[in-house]
Scaffold this motif. Structure first.
Motif, PDB file in Angstrom:
ATOM      1  N   SER A 166      -4.992   2.025   5.389  1.00 51.96           N
ATOM      2  CA  SER A 166      -4.503   2.219   4.070  1.00 51.96           C
ATOM      3  C   SER A 166      -5.767   2.647   3.163  1.00 51.96           C
ATOM      4  CB  SER A 166      -3.486   1.002   3.344  1.00 51.96           C
ATOM      5  OG  SER A 166      -4.541  -0.095   3.454  1.00 51.96           O
ATOM      6  N   THR A 167      -6.950   2.031   3.285  1.00 54.83           N
ATOM      7  CA  THR A 167      -7.967   2.406   2.507  1.00 54.83           C
ATOM      8  C   THR A 167      -8.380   3.641   3.136  1.00 54.83           C
ATOM      9  OG1 THR A 167      -8.500   0.075   2.289  1.00 54.83           O
ATOM     10  CG2 THR A 167     -10.427   1.514   1.791  1.00 54.83           C
ATOM     11  N   THR A 180       0.738  -0.929  -0.125  1.00 59.77           N
ATOM     12  CA  THR A 180      -0.078   0.024   0.122  1.00 59.77           C
ATOM     13  C   THR A 180       0.826   1.247  -0.023  1.00 59.77           C
ATOM     14  OG1 THR A 180      -0.044  -0.257   2.401  1.00 59.77           O
ATOM     15  CG2 THR A 180      -1.887  -1.120   0.888  1.00 59.77           C
ATOM     16  N   ASP A 183      -6.347   6.228   1.758  1.00 56.56           N
ATOM     17  CA  ASP A 183      -6.441   6.338  -0.014  1.00 56.56           C
ATOM     18  C   ASP A 183      -7.481   7.627  -0.172  1.00 56.56           C
ATOM     19  OD1 ASP A 183      -6.506   6.276  -2.695  1.00 56.56           O
ATOM     20  OD2 ASP A 183      -7.449   4.050  -2.604  1.00 56.56           O
TER      21      ASP A 183
END
Length: 427
Positions: A259-260, A165, A263
């Motif tokens: 990590s999402t 990521t 994002d």
């Protein structure tokens, strides 16, 4: 090719009503929590013991040696194709299918594939195949090796997910052939060395993509009963309930969630300005942002687990006991953030692979309103599924008088995560 580096791109102009989004989310969580407290007083999930066996013919086909060989050959051929494209193909990521194959077809495509047919990456993992072929050439048992330390758990997979990521979201030029080849070379070397030392069992815990696919596959209707290796149809809740309470599980899921979340946040104009003007430099600042997002998710969960332990008075390991309830939340975030990327850049990558020169990605099958509805629904449903999974585990572990009270910290955590997830969509 920034779309490959930052998920589905900017989402802040989607036609979402903050009032209805937050009101609907809170209503869904509170109603489900109250309904479970009133109507669900005993554990109903049976984990790996549950499931209806599939027909014997289907079982024989799935387990047949030609089927396994075909899947391994497919995975190895795909890996070789992507590697050759990165080595010999055009340096322009708009004309090279390699970056799209890694960031879209692999990373995002594993989500629907794992949900539909189970831990698919284990079946096609090219590193497993290479390890198997080398062992056979040397006359060695692929499973032979030093036992993995129990405390190691899934920590190598968590580190691998964080590294990937970082490449996707932070690296200066993530779609460049050089960056991808360097990452793939290092990843291959580390995991083949791990398998050489510990045997094929290394991939079960160490390979980030296998663990990622395996966790998502816990919500698949297809599963295997460990007792007799039968393929079964099961409730996804039973698969989720059977998630092993392994060291590193919390870290792995927190990397998926954090990590999402990063994002989504990385597209905010305020963060873009911070990254561009920071005296630390873009890469260092973005790295700290990614690590901060993962740390925030983990800290909130650790505080929740501590509160659960205080209320229950007897649960010694709440961190791992309820970690499985975070998996559907992570799935909801993944769907919300990567749906558009998959349905637009996925076909485009396939067209480039078949020789189409710089094709335009197809339009999303859902309009802006449909995408917004899907994103909110995915986040809210993921949290509701997490509440159900946590409730069933609570009534199993806690005395009847403390089962509902013991879930209150988890409910607060779910609400906090929901606020954060929806804010990333509509802020």
């Amino acid at each position: 090719m920034s779309v490959l580096a930052h998920g589905i791109g900017a989402q802040h102009d989607l036609p979402l009503s903050p009032f209805y989004a937050f009101a609907g989310a809170f209503a869904a969580l509170f109603v489900s929590f109250l309904a479970l407290g009133l109507l669900w007083s005993a554990s109903r999930f049976r984990g790996d013991r549950a499931g209806r066996p599939l027909p014997s013919a289907f079982q024989r086909l799935a387990d047949a040696r030609p089927t396994r060989i075909a899947l391994r050959a497919l995975g190895l051929a795909a890996a070789l194709y992507v590697t050759l494209q990165l080595l010999l193909g055009p340096d322009d990521p708009e004309r090279n299918p390699g970056p799209g194959a890694v960031y879209v077809l692999l990373w995002v495509g594993l989500v629907p594939a794992s949900l539909l047919i189970g831990p698919v990456w284990r079946m096609v993992n090219p590193l497993r195949t290479v390890h198997l072929l080398v062992c056979r050439a040397l006359g060695r048992d692929p499973a032979a090796g030093r036992p993995l330390p129990v405390r190691l758990g899934l920590w190598p997979a968590a580190a691998g997910l964080l590294a990937f990521t970082w490449l996707e979201l932070v690296a200066p030029d993530p779609a460049s052939a050089t960056a991808l080849l360097l990452f793939l070379a290092l990843y291959t070397a580390v995991h083949l060395a791990g398998a050489a030392r510990h045997g094929a069992g290394w991939f079960d815990r160490g390979d980030a993509f296998e663990v990622y696919s395996g966790l998502l596959a816990r919500l698949s209707p297809l599963g295997r009963r460990p007792a007799d290796r039968r393929l079964v149809l099961r409730s996804p809740f039973n698969g989720l309930d059977a998630t092993p309470q392994t060291p590193g599980l919390v870290a792995t899921v927190c990397v998926m969630l954090g990590s999402t979340a990063y994002d989504g946040f990385s597209d905010a104009p305020s963060w873009i300005n911070t990254v561009q003007t920071s005296p630390l430099g873009r890469t260092t600042t973005a790295t700290l942002g990614l690590l901060g997002a993962v740390a925030l998710v983990a800290t909130l969960y650790a505080l929740c687990a501590g509160a659960v332990r205080l209320i229950s008075g007897q649960l010694s390991h709440p961190l791992t006991a309820f970690a499985h309830s975070l998996v559907p939340i992570a799935l909801g975030y993944l769907i919300a953030h990567y749906f558009t990327l998959f349905v637009t850049e996925g076909p485009r990558t396939v067209m480039v692979a078949f020789g189409t020169d710089n094709p335009s990605p197809p339009e999303s099958p859902l309009g802006p309103g449909g995408v917004a509805t899907l994103q909110v629904a995915a986040i809210v449903l993921g949290h509701v599924l997490g509440v159900v999974a946590a409730h069933d585990r609570s009534v199993r572990l806690f005395p009847s008088g403390r089962a509902v009270a013991g879930q209150l910290p988890l409910l607060v955590l779910m609400i906090t995560y929901t606020i954060g997830g929806l804010s990333l969509l509509i802020a």
